[in-house]
Design an enzyme around this catalytic site. Structure first.
Site, PDB file in Angstrom:
ATOM      1  N   LEU A   1      -1.664  -3.774   6.360  1.00 17.04           N
ATOM      2  CA  LEU A   1      -1.621  -4.330   5.006  1.00 17.04           C
ATOM      3  C   LEU A   1      -1.435  -3.137   4.081  1.00 17.04           C
ATOM      4  O   LEU A   1      -1.990  -2.058   4.330  1.00 17.04           O
ATOM      5  CB  LEU A   1      -2.929  -5.041   4.677  1.00 17.04           C
ATOM      6  CG  LEU A   1      -3.230  -6.331   5.448  1.00 17.04           C
ATOM      7  CD1 LEU A   1      -4.578  -6.900   5.024  1.00 17.04           C
ATOM      8  CD2 LEU A   1      -2.135  -7.373   5.223  1.00 17.04           C
ATOM      9  N   ASP A   2      -0.691  -3.337   2.993  1.00 20.31           N
ATOM     10  CA  ASP A   2      -0.502  -2.247   2.028  1.00 20.31           C
ATOM     11  C   ASP A   2      -1.838  -1.854   1.409  1.00 20.31           C
ATOM     12  O   ASP A   2      -2.781  -2.654   1.400  1.00 20.31           O
ATOM     13  CB  ASP A   2       0.449  -2.687   0.913  1.00 20.31           C
ATOM     14  CG  ASP A   2       1.829  -3.027   1.443  1.00 20.31           C
ATOM     15  OD1 ASP A   2       2.193  -2.499   2.512  1.00 20.31           O
ATOM     16  OD2 ASP A   2       2.525  -3.830   0.790  1.00 20.31           O
ATOM     17  N   ILE A   3      -1.866  -0.683   0.813  1.00 20.69           N
ATOM     18  CA  ILE A   3      -3.113  -0.184   0.215  1.00 20.69           C
ATOM     19  C   ILE A   3      -3.637  -1.138  -0.860  1.00 20.69           C
ATOM     20  O   ILE A   3      -4.843  -1.316  -1.011  1.00 20.69           O
ATOM     21  CB  ILE A   3      -2.920   1.257  -0.335  1.00 20.69           C
ATOM     22  CG1 ILE A   3      -4.263   1.862  -0.775  1.00 20.69           C
ATOM     23  CG2 ILE A   3      -1.898   1.321  -1.459  1.00 20.69           C
ATOM     24  CD1 ILE A   3      -4.251   3.366  -0.936  1.00 20.69           C
TER      25      ILE A   3
ATOM     26  N   HIS B   1       6.363  -3.957   3.997  1.00 18.18           N
ATOM     27  CA  HIS B   1       6.277  -4.528   2.638  1.00 18.18           C
ATOM     28  C   HIS B   1       7.031  -5.864   2.542  1.00 18.18           C
ATOM     29  O   HIS B   1       7.662  -6.154   1.520  1.00 18.18           O
ATOM     30  CB  HIS B   1       6.907  -3.588   1.595  1.00 18.18           C
ATOM     31  CG  HIS B   1       6.223  -2.253   1.456  1.00 18.18           C
ATOM     32  ND1 HIS B   1       4.866  -2.083   1.584  1.00 18.18           N
ATOM     33  CD2 HIS B   1       6.722  -1.029   1.177  1.00 18.18           C
ATOM     34  CE1 HIS B   1       4.565  -0.800   1.394  1.00 18.18           C
ATOM     35  NE2 HIS B   1       5.659  -0.132   1.165  1.00 18.18           N
TER      36      HIS B   1
ATOM     37  N   LYS C   1       6.469  -8.463  -0.525  1.00 16.21           N
ATOM     38  CA  LYS C   1       6.888  -7.875  -1.815  1.00 16.21           C
ATOM     39  C   LYS C   1       8.412  -7.763  -1.886  1.00 16.21           C
ATOM     40  O   LYS C   1       9.026  -8.064  -2.912  1.00 16.21           O
ATOM     41  CB  LYS C   1       6.266  -6.487  -1.982  1.00 16.21           C
ATOM     42  CG  LYS C   1       4.762  -6.531  -2.186  1.00 16.21           C
ATOM     43  CD  LYS C   1       4.181  -5.126  -2.229  1.00 16.21           C
ATOM     44  CE  LYS C   1       2.662  -5.157  -2.279  1.00 16.21           C
ATOM     45  NZ  LYS C   1       2.067  -3.865  -1.965  1.00 16.21           N
TER      46      LYS C   1
END
Ligand code: URA
Length: 235
Positions: free
Chosen positions: A103-105, A187, A190
């Site tokens: 998962l992204d930050i 990502h 997004k």
């Protein structure tokens, strides 16, 4: 397995030196074995190990659900940021768990942590098309044409055509959505919204295969999966 390894790595009782001391002090008892030495060979699945009279349960794998907060990265080591491994309670530290996927930050929500490499591989393999459900907030309302574009397969900035995905607008404002995808490109969510001229302002993973984020699990907390949840993931 050597007894000191079982006590140290398998049962998490401390370093090899710590467990040698415990053996010496007579704190360890094993049914059917009179004299214990660190190098004694034992079958971890067959022996009953008692520490200070308490029966210990051996297991090779552990499966944890983390409600990942923002600001934490999906890695086990990092010099600059806190990692998901930093949020794992000490009692699990000897299992050396790692996150299944990234998962992204700035993404929150469901993060599975395990030391079961085979399960991780199965869940991440692109050919298995594991379902992932996200809740997202978008900078503007989504339209019927976005829903159709997601269903038809979004083309990302690098030319990759995504598999068909589901976009469901929640409520009348239509800027809060559920997105269901069946692959895991970098990502991805997004970039899918960027492809239709919009941007994600908040992202949270709610589900992976059968595994739902536990609504009662506070952000930053970890709990073990139930037997049923583990079985569902392995199915
Ligand atoms: N898609 C993204 O863009 N980010 C995530 O963290 C997960 C899926």
């Amino acid at each position: 397995m050597r007894l000191d390894k079982l006590l140290s790595n398998g049962l998490g009782l401390g370093s090899r030196t710590d467990v040698k001391k415990m053996i010496k002090k007579g704190r360890i008892r094993i049914d059917g074995l009179d004299s214990l030495r660190p190098e004694t060979a034992v079958d971890p699945f067959a022996v009953s190990v008692y520490v200070d009279g308490v029966l210990m349960r051996y297991r090779e794998f552990v499966y944890l659900m983390l409600n990942k907060p923002q600001g934490v990265i999906s890695a086990t080591h990092d010099t600059r940021h806190r990692t998901v491994a930093d949020l794992v309670p000490d009692e699990y530290s000897h299992f050396d768990v790692f996150p299944v996927g990234r998962l992204d930050i700035d993404t929150e929500g469901l993060c599975l942590l395990t030391n079961d490499g085979a399960l991780s591989h199965k869940l991440l393999s692109p050919k298995n098309h594991i379902e992932k459900l996200y809740y997202a907030e978008i900078n503007m309302p989504v339209t019927e044409s976005d829903v159709k574009a997601f269903r038809g397969g979004i083309v990302l900035d690098d030319g990759y055509k995504c598999m068909p995905s589901e976009l469901i607008a929640l409520g009348s404002e239509k800027n809060k959505v559920h997105v269901k995808i069946f692959e895991g490109k970098f990502h991805q969510v997004k970039r899918m919204f960027e492809a239709v001229g919009k941007s994600v302002v908040y992202l949270k993973r709610l589900k992976m295969k059968n595994l739902m984020l536990d609504k009662a699990l506070p952000i930053g907390e970890v709990r073990e999966l139930t037997e049923a949840e583990i079985a569902g993931l392995k199915d």
